[in-house]
Write a protein that holds these residues in place. Structure first.
Motif, short mmCIF file in Angstrom:
data_model
loop_
_atom_site.label_atom_id
_atom_site.label_comp_id
_atom_site.label_asym_id
_atom_site.label_seq_id
_atom_site.Cartn_x
_atom_site.Cartn_y
_atom_site.Cartn_z
N GLY A 69 -3.59 5.50 7.15
CA GLY A 69 -3.10 6.30 6.59
C GLY A 69 -3.11 6.80 4.78
N THR A 70 -3.94 5.24 4.20
CA THR A 70 -3.99 5.77 2.84
C THR A 70 -5.53 6.70 2.50
OG1 THR A 70 -5.46 3.58 3.61
CG2 THR A 70 -3.22 3.31 1.76
N LYS B 73 -5.75 3.31 -5.57
CA LYS B 73 -6.14 2.30 -4.67
C LYS B 73 -5.83 3.15 -3.30
CE LYS B 73 -5.92 -1.24 -2.10
NZ LYS B 73 -5.73 -0.94 -0.65
N GLU C 147 -13.81 3.74 -0.03
CA GLU C 147 -13.86 2.87 0.93
C GLU C 147 -13.81 3.84 2.55
OE1 GLU C 147 -10.81 -0.35 1.15
OE2 GLU C 147 -10.38 0.43 3.55
N TYR C 148 -13.03 4.68 2.81
CA TYR C 148 -13.46 5.13 4.27
C TYR C 148 -14.91 5.76 4.17
CZ TYR C 148 -8.60 5.51 5.93
OH TYR C 148 -7.14 5.12 6.52
N ASN D 28 0.26 -1.06 0.23
CA ASN D 28 -0.11 0.23 0.29
C ASN D 28 0.92 1.35 0.14
OD1 ASN D 28 -2.85 -0.01 -0.32
ND2 ASN D 28 -3.86 -0.57 1.73
N SER E 90 -6.38 -4.56 -4.30
CA SER E 90 -7.47 -4.48 -2.94
C SER E 90 -8.13 -6.39 -2.46
CB SER E 90 -8.56 -3.54 -3.35
OG SER E 90 -9.04 -3.28 -2.23
N GLY E 91 -8.27 -6.06 -1.81
CA GLY E 91 -9.28 -6.84 -0.98
C GLY E 91 -9.00 -8.04 0.35
N GLY F 16 -8.60 3.56 13.48
CA GLY F 16 -8.08 3.04 13.80
C GLY F 16 -7.49 3.45 12.19
N GLN F 17 -6.11 3.81 11.84
CA GLN F 17 -6.26 4.27 10.04
C GLN F 17 -4.57 3.86 10.00
OE1 GLN F 17 -6.94 8.08 8.98
NE2 GLN F 17 -7.38 8.96 10.94
C1 6PG Z 1 -7.98 -3.03 0.81
C2 6PG Z 1 -8.01 -2.04 2.75
C3 6PG Z 1 -6.75 -2.73 2.65
C4 6PG Z 1 -6.82 -2.20 3.98
C5 6PG Z 1 -6.32 -0.63 4.61
C6 6PG Z 1 -6.81 0.15 4.82
O1 6PG Z 1 -8.78 -2.68 -0.19
O2 6PG Z 1 -8.40 -4.03 0.87
O3 6PG Z 1 -8.07 -1.45 1.58
O4 6PG Z 1 -6.01 -1.33 1.63
O5 6PG Z 1 -7.88 -2.40 4.94
O6 6PG Z 1 -4.30 -1.30 5.40
O7 6PG Z 1 -6.99 0.62 6.49
P1 6PG Z 1 -7.41 0.91 7.23
O8 6PG Z 1 -8.42 1.61 7.46
O9 6PG Z 1 -6.05 0.59 8.65
O10 6PG Z 1 -6.58 2.66 7.15
#
Ligand code: 6PG
Length: 470
Positions: free
Chosen positions: A262-263, A183, A190-191, A103, A129-130, A259-260
């Motif tokens: 950073g993406t 990505k 996704e967030y 990532n 991703s996945g 949590g995160q």
């Molecule tokens: C994916 C997810 C994957 C992961 C990230 C996000 O596409 O498979 O996005 O890359 O879950 O690590 O995680 P955070 O929520 O910790 O930023």
């Protein structure tokens, strides 16, 4: 027998990807910093072990792969990638291809791509991703780098990728950091998608006093309708799960602090840098940041009283259906923002991103996968420059959802149920429907205190107001 490809980094994702590659019939050499991990992994590979060559040193690893080599890095993003590339370069030939499948921040990928180009060696940055399940049985793969390098490994990448009705979800997006950028935007969306679902959960839990099991049923039913998607499906499963330790709903014992890695944050930062409006994504990142401030949230509740109040019956009629529509509308707005950001980045970085293909590559395998992405691909095919919100199909859905969208955000404001992402999405749609906005006031203020000048509606050129400083 030489391996056709190599992979470094046997963490969860690397191990799953290796098994996937081996299962698709490719011979693969693997290497991990800790030899014991490599051996343990090989021992548990079962029938696939014969396709996998475990190696104990980087030299053995490189020697085990047929030249010109293709080597996938599945190591933690950041410095580790640079260190690994530096170590490999001492052993590789000029035709050997390094593929960073972690990532990575796309800015790092661009930097690495420039260095590779200067050396005349191929380098790819691919977004995968996945999660673990995707890596093992079919991820969505977004590639970036020289097209010829992609074509070299495309047979492997398309074979291991998820499949949407016969089309593999593995696509070359453009040069240098294009794949990792796509990505990142996937993760930003996704967030926002996750946050908006969480906001509907808040309405059901705090506004309607529903139990986790009841909420699970709502998500299950939504997963049969227009919101059908992986994230809705897993939200239903999360809400339905029971904690084996206490016997209470799992959701009720999970700490409300997200949590995160950073993406999502990178996406928001890049969007701000490019001047691309992604307010729903920014709100989702902000909501995670706020979720971490547990002490302040406690203090806030003590100072003002807890914000959320029960929605009285008089206001609660048909609320679940309205929530579904509001989520649908918010989701459309958030995807429109994501695609807008991709367009802006594509122009600035000269990627010429294949927008409909971005929607297509997300249809299966990745975290934001949903049937709706197929319709988005069609909308983007009709007119790639238009905001997806205005595509006939999505404009129609937005029109039918509008009243519910407004009702839900208004109820949130009225009963103290915070909806940062949904309300940002509604404000985005409303702003886009406001031909005469309010930035004339900003321009007036800017000119007043800084003589920045403004354009007029009626006369060409730069102008100043009558408030000119002495
Ligand atoms: C994916 C997810 C994957 C992961 C990230 C996000 O596409 O498979 O996005 O890359 O879950 O690590 O995680 P955070 O929520 O910790 O930023």
């Amino acid at each position: 027998m030489m391996a056709q490809i190599g992979l470094i980094g046997l963490g969860t994702m690397g191990a799953a990807l290796t098994l996937n590659i081996a299962e698709k019939g490719f011979d693969i050499a693997v290497y991990n910093r800790t030899a014991a991990t490599t051996e343990a992994f090989h021992r548990t590979a079962g029938d696939l072990a014969s396709k996998i060559t475990p190696t104990a040193s980087l030299r053995d690893f490189v020697d085990a792969i047929a030249a010109p080599r293709s080597i996938i890095l599945m190591v933690p993003a950041g410095e580790v990638v640079d260190d690994q590339i530096a170590a490999l370069l001492l052993l590789l030939g000029p035709e050997d291809l390094i593929i960073d499948a972690g990532n990575a921040n796309f800015n790092d990928t661009r930097r690495r791509a420039i260095a590779a180009q200067a050396d005349g060696r191929p380098f790819l940055g691919i977004g995968v991703s996945g999660g673990e399940e995707g890596a093992r049985h079919g991820p969505s793969i977004m590639g970036g780098g020289p097209r010829a390098a992609w074509d070299r490994v495309a047979p492997v990448l398309t074979a291991i990728a998820a499949d949407f009705k016969g089309t593999p979800c593995a696509t070359w997006m453009g040069t240098d950091g294009a794949g990792h950028f796509v990505k990142a935007v996937h993760n930003g969306i996704e967030y926002a998608d996750m946050q908006m679902i969480a906001e509907t959960y808040g309405v059901m839990r705090d506004g309607l006093g529903m139990s986790a099991a009841e909420i699970a049923q709502v998500y299950e039913s939504w997963n049969e309708g227009p919101l059908r998607s992986y994230l809705i499906e897993i939200s239903g499963k999360v809400a339905a799960a029971t904690d084996p330790k206490t016997g209470t709903p799992m959701l009720d014992v999970i700490l409300d602090s997200a949590g995160q890695k950073g993406t999502g944050r990178w996406t928001a930062i890049e969007a701000l840098m490019l001047g691309a409006p992604t307010s729903a994504i920014e709100a989702a990142v902000g909501a995670r940041n706020l979720s971490a401030l547990r002490d302040q949230r406690q203090q806030g509740a003590e100072t003002f009283g807890a914000a959320a109040r029960a929605i009285p019956d008089a206001d609660a009629g048909g609320l679940i259906d309205a929530l579904e529509q509001a989520l649908l509308a918010g989701k459309i707005a958030c995807y429109a923002q994501g695609f807008g950001l991709l367009r802006a980045a594509s122009d600035i970085y000269n990627w010429d991103l294949p927008m409909p293909d971005v929607a297509r590559v997300w249809r299966a395998g990745c975290i934001i996968r949903s049937d709706m992405l197929d319709d988005m691909a069609s909308a983007l095919t009709q007119d790639v420059t238009r905001n997806m919100l205005f595509a006939e199909d999505f404009a129609g859905r937005m029109r039918s959802a509008e009243a519910s969208f407004r009702r839900i955000v208004a109820l949130g404001a009225q009963y103290g149920i915070a909806m940062p992402a949904l309300s940002a999405a509604l404000a985005y749609v409303d702003t886009l429907r406001t031909p005469r906005g309010t930035a004339n006031m900003l321009q007036g203020q800017r000119d007043f205190f800084g003589a920045h000048g403004f354009k007029r509606t009626d006369i060409e050129g730069d102008h100043h107001g009558p408030w000119a400083a002495p």
